[in-house]
Scaffold this active site. Structure first.
Site, PDB file in Angstrom:
ATOM      1  N   HIS A 202       0.833  -1.204   0.000  1.00 28.56           N
ATOM      2  CA  HIS A 202       0.000   0.000   0.000  1.00 28.56           C
ATOM      3  C   HIS A 202       0.867   1.254   0.000  1.00 28.56           C
ATOM      4  O   HIS A 202       0.474   2.291   0.525  1.00 28.56           O
ATOM      5  CB  HIS A 202      -0.922   0.025   1.227  1.00 28.56           C
ATOM      6  CG  HIS A 202      -1.856  -1.131   1.290  1.00 28.56           C
ATOM      7  ND1 HIS A 202      -1.745  -2.140   2.208  1.00 28.56           N
ATOM      8  CD2 HIS A 202      -2.921  -1.455   0.521  1.00 28.56           C
ATOM      9  CE1 HIS A 202      -2.701  -3.021   2.014  1.00 28.56           C
ATOM     10  NE2 HIS A 202      -3.426  -2.638   0.992  1.00 28.56           N
ATOM     11  N   CYS A 395      -8.908  12.628  11.614  1.00 29.62           N
ATOM     12  CA  CYS A 395      -9.674  12.015  12.707  1.00 29.62           C
ATOM     13  C   CYS A 395     -10.859  12.888  13.104  1.00 29.62           C
ATOM     14  O   CYS A 395     -11.977  12.395  13.279  1.00 29.62           O
ATOM     15  CB  CYS A 395      -8.765  11.772  13.917  1.00 29.62           C
ATOM     16  SG  CYS A 395      -9.599  10.974  15.310  1.00 29.62           S
ATOM     17  N   THR A 436     -10.897   3.090   9.531  1.00 31.93           N
ATOM     18  CA  THR A 436     -10.708   2.263  10.714  1.00 31.93           C
ATOM     19  C   THR A 436     -11.640   2.655  11.840  1.00 31.93           C
ATOM     20  O   THR A 436     -12.226   1.811  12.511  1.00 31.93           O
ATOM     21  CB  THR A 436      -9.244   2.347  11.185  1.00 31.93           C
ATOM     22  OG1 THR A 436      -8.396   1.849  10.149  1.00 31.93           O
ATOM     23  CG2 THR A 436      -9.030   1.533  12.446  1.00 31.93           C
ATOM     24  N   ASP A 544      -3.939  10.581  22.159  1.00 27.87           N
ATOM     25  CA  ASP A 544      -4.536   9.967  20.981  1.00 27.87           C
ATOM     26  C   ASP A 544      -5.785  10.734  20.553  1.00 27.87           C
ATOM     27  O   ASP A 544      -6.711  10.925  21.362  1.00 27.87           O
ATOM     28  CB  ASP A 544      -4.911   8.516  21.285  1.00 27.87           C
ATOM     29  CG  ASP A 544      -5.577   7.854  20.093  1.00 27.87           C
ATOM     30  OD1 ASP A 544      -4.864   7.585  19.119  1.00 27.87           O
ATOM     31  OD2 ASP A 544      -6.796   7.628  20.154  1.00 27.87           O
TER      32      ASP A 544
END
Length: 561
Positions: A202, A395, A436, A544
């Site tokens: 990838h 995100c 994801t 995160d």
């Protein structure tokens, strides 16, 4: 005749699949889901694979008798959605399969989406299982960590042997340059005197840059074969090989190597295996079988047939490799003009029927969810800032898209029972969030729905904090089947698990949100072990983004609870 380095094709993935089916009339394309199938074998297990496009002829090129039953394609280097996968499962099951095996390459998005599809299929009574492949010795144990090895051309041996068994009874990559995604130039190309060793399929960077470029013999002798066969390299010695073992060799073109050079590589590899290791392959496969678009490189895969046969005694592995197949991507082909038909009603959006369990106050539920989504919108700039430091910067917008996908579709969410409402929300999250994060949350929310059902409640049982807490525990267990991330790995789990555990114990939302907040903040004190952040040099001082995003959503919910 003309030659080009690269050119653009409008809608390349779907256009390519149409071309494949034109050239192979024994295949059927379900355009709406980018699913290609052959006629299923009645009362036998169907074998489905899939993943991002750009690796052709994998995956659809390995559909054929004695190989795959079907394949599901995502966009270039992107996992197919859960909807696509489950529609493929439903179609082959409806055509007579007694069960469906999903072969998945070890990439986070693929594992999550195929895993969620498997869980949803099981809930409808379809016997479905998932097997995850990881064969790349370029990623050693220390680097792979909890994520494990990537999957590359060794997957093809699994397609062939498992497919043949269902029908009739380690890998290393190098590149001279990165692949070119149509319409998107790659930003960092190698210099003319450099090559990368251990690239992923990838466009992931290699583990080592070689300069100047060695000869093919030096490269294979000094760099590639030792990583495959050197038992003293404890970081990469995954499979033992002995000169007495029967071995299969696969030399795979990543897309940009000429047939002339690929044949030369096969000869050099065969010679060095004999002279350096006393190994003479009993089967050699060569060709363009798993590509990285037009990647200028090749991979070498060795299958220890002897050791594999000791673990699988039903049928000799060599017989499975030799079994007849008409898969276009495998050397033995057979033309059959007998494409299957399928029931289009199976492809209706979210046709899964979930048992109705648990009454709830739909108006209050929507009010809470709206507050959470609004909090995400407000926090998006901060989440995005964090993600530009440890990820790819999307995100915040991804979480907002998921939240808005639900709030703008409140009218489609069942109001009678919470199990049905959550099942629909799982579908909306997977549709609007994607990636994801979408897979993780969709699996969790689907598990939450199943958790309510598994507690033995009925349609008229009100959902109280105790019942919801038990369902949360089930949802977390379901999610843990498809991710190895745990508390301490600097992921959304550092916020999610404390929230679930605290709410299940105290049934107090504020205390549960505080526990999630504490867990999210802790991710700024240790290194990430999953996701893109695990590949950057330093992430221990940045919390995160996904964990922070979850907490912001929960805080928003709490303001209206």
């Amino acid at each position: 005749m003309f030659t080009v380095k690269s050119f653009d094709v409008e809608n390349p993935v779907l256009t390519s699949l149409r071309g494949l089916v034109h050239a192979n009339p024994q295949l059927t394309l379900i355009e709406s889901d980018k699913v290609v199938i052959r006629k299923s074998s009645k009362d036998k297990v169907s074998v489905l694979s899939g993943g991002g496009a750009g690796h052709e002829p994998t995956h659809a090129g390995f559909i054929g008798k004695g190989c795959l039953t079907g394949a599901i394609s995502g966009e270039i280097f992107a996992s197919p959605s859960t909807k696509q996968i489950i529609n493929g499962v439903k179609v082959v099951h409806d055509n007579g399969s007694k069960g469906v095996l999903l072969i998945v390459k070890n990439y986070t998005g693929d594992v999550l989406h195929f895993g969620l599809a498997s869980e949803r299929a099981k809930s409808t009574g379809i016997d479905t299982e998932v097997v995850v492949i990881g064969d790349d010795v370029a990623v050693g144990r220390s680097k792979g960590g909890l994520v494990g090895r990537r999957a590359i051309a060794g997957t093809l041996f699994v397609h062939k042997t498992v497919g043949a068994f269902a029908e009739y009874y380690p890998s290393h990559t190098l590149n001279l340059d990165h692949a070119k995604v149509p319409g998107h130039p790659f930003e960092s190309e190698l210099k003319s005197d450099q090559m990368e060793l251990g690239m992923g399929i990838h466009n992931e960077p290699g583990v080592k840059i070689l300069s100047p470029i060695p000869s093919a013999e030096e490269l294979i002798k000094l760099q590639i074969l030792p990583k495959l066969l050197d038992q003293s390299d404890k970081d990469r010695a995954f499979v033992e090989f002995d000169s007495s073992d029967e071995v299969a060799l696969l030399v795979n073109n990543l897309g940009g190597v000429s047939n002339l050079i690929l044949s030369a590589i096969t000869e050099i590899t065969t010679k060095l295996l004999k002279s350096e290791y006393g190994i003479t392959p009993i089967r050699t496969y060569q060709g363009t079988m798993m590509t990285a678009l037009n990647g200028e490189g090749f991979s070498i895969t060795l299958l220890n047939i002897s050791r594999a046969s000791k673990s699988f005694t039903e049928v000799p592995i060599i017989d499975l490799l030799d079994a007849e197949t008409d898969a276009p991507g495998w050397p033995v082909k057979k033309f059959v003009d007998d494409a299957p038909k399928y029931n289009k009603s199976l492809l209706e959006v979210h046709s899964t029927v979930v048992k109705p369990v648990g009454t709830y106050d739909a108006k209050h539920f929507q009010k809470w969810f709206q507050a959470g989504a609004d909090a995400l919108i407000k926090a998006e700039p901060y989440i995005t800032k964090l993600d530009t430091q440890v990820g790819d910067g999307d995100c915040g917008t991804t979480l907002v898209s998921g939240g808005e996908g639900i709030t703008k579709n409140f009218d489609s969410i069942p109001t009678e029972t919470l199990s049905q409402a959550l099942d629909k929300i799982s579908d909306l999250v997977e549709t609007y969030m994607g990636g994801t994060s979408g897979g993780l949350y969709s699996i969790f929310i689907s598990g939450l729905s199943q958790g309510l059902i598994s507690q033995g409640a009925d349609q008229d049982t009100p959902v109280d904090s105790k019942l919801f807490g038990q369902a949360l525990e089930t949802a977390l267990d379901t999610l843990y089947k498809y991710t190895r991330a745990r508390v301490g790995d600097s992921t959304v789990i550092d916020a999610l698990e404390p929230f679930v555990k605290e709410f299940s114990k105290s049934h107090d939302l504020k205390q549960a949100v505080d526990a999630a907040d504490k867990g999210a903040k802790s991710t700024g004190t240790f290194e990430a072990k999953f996701g893109r952040a695990s590949y950057v040099g330093e992430s221990s001082n940045v919390p995160d983004p996904g964990a922070i995003g979850l907490v912001e959503f929960l805080k928003g919910v709490a303001t209206e609870f």
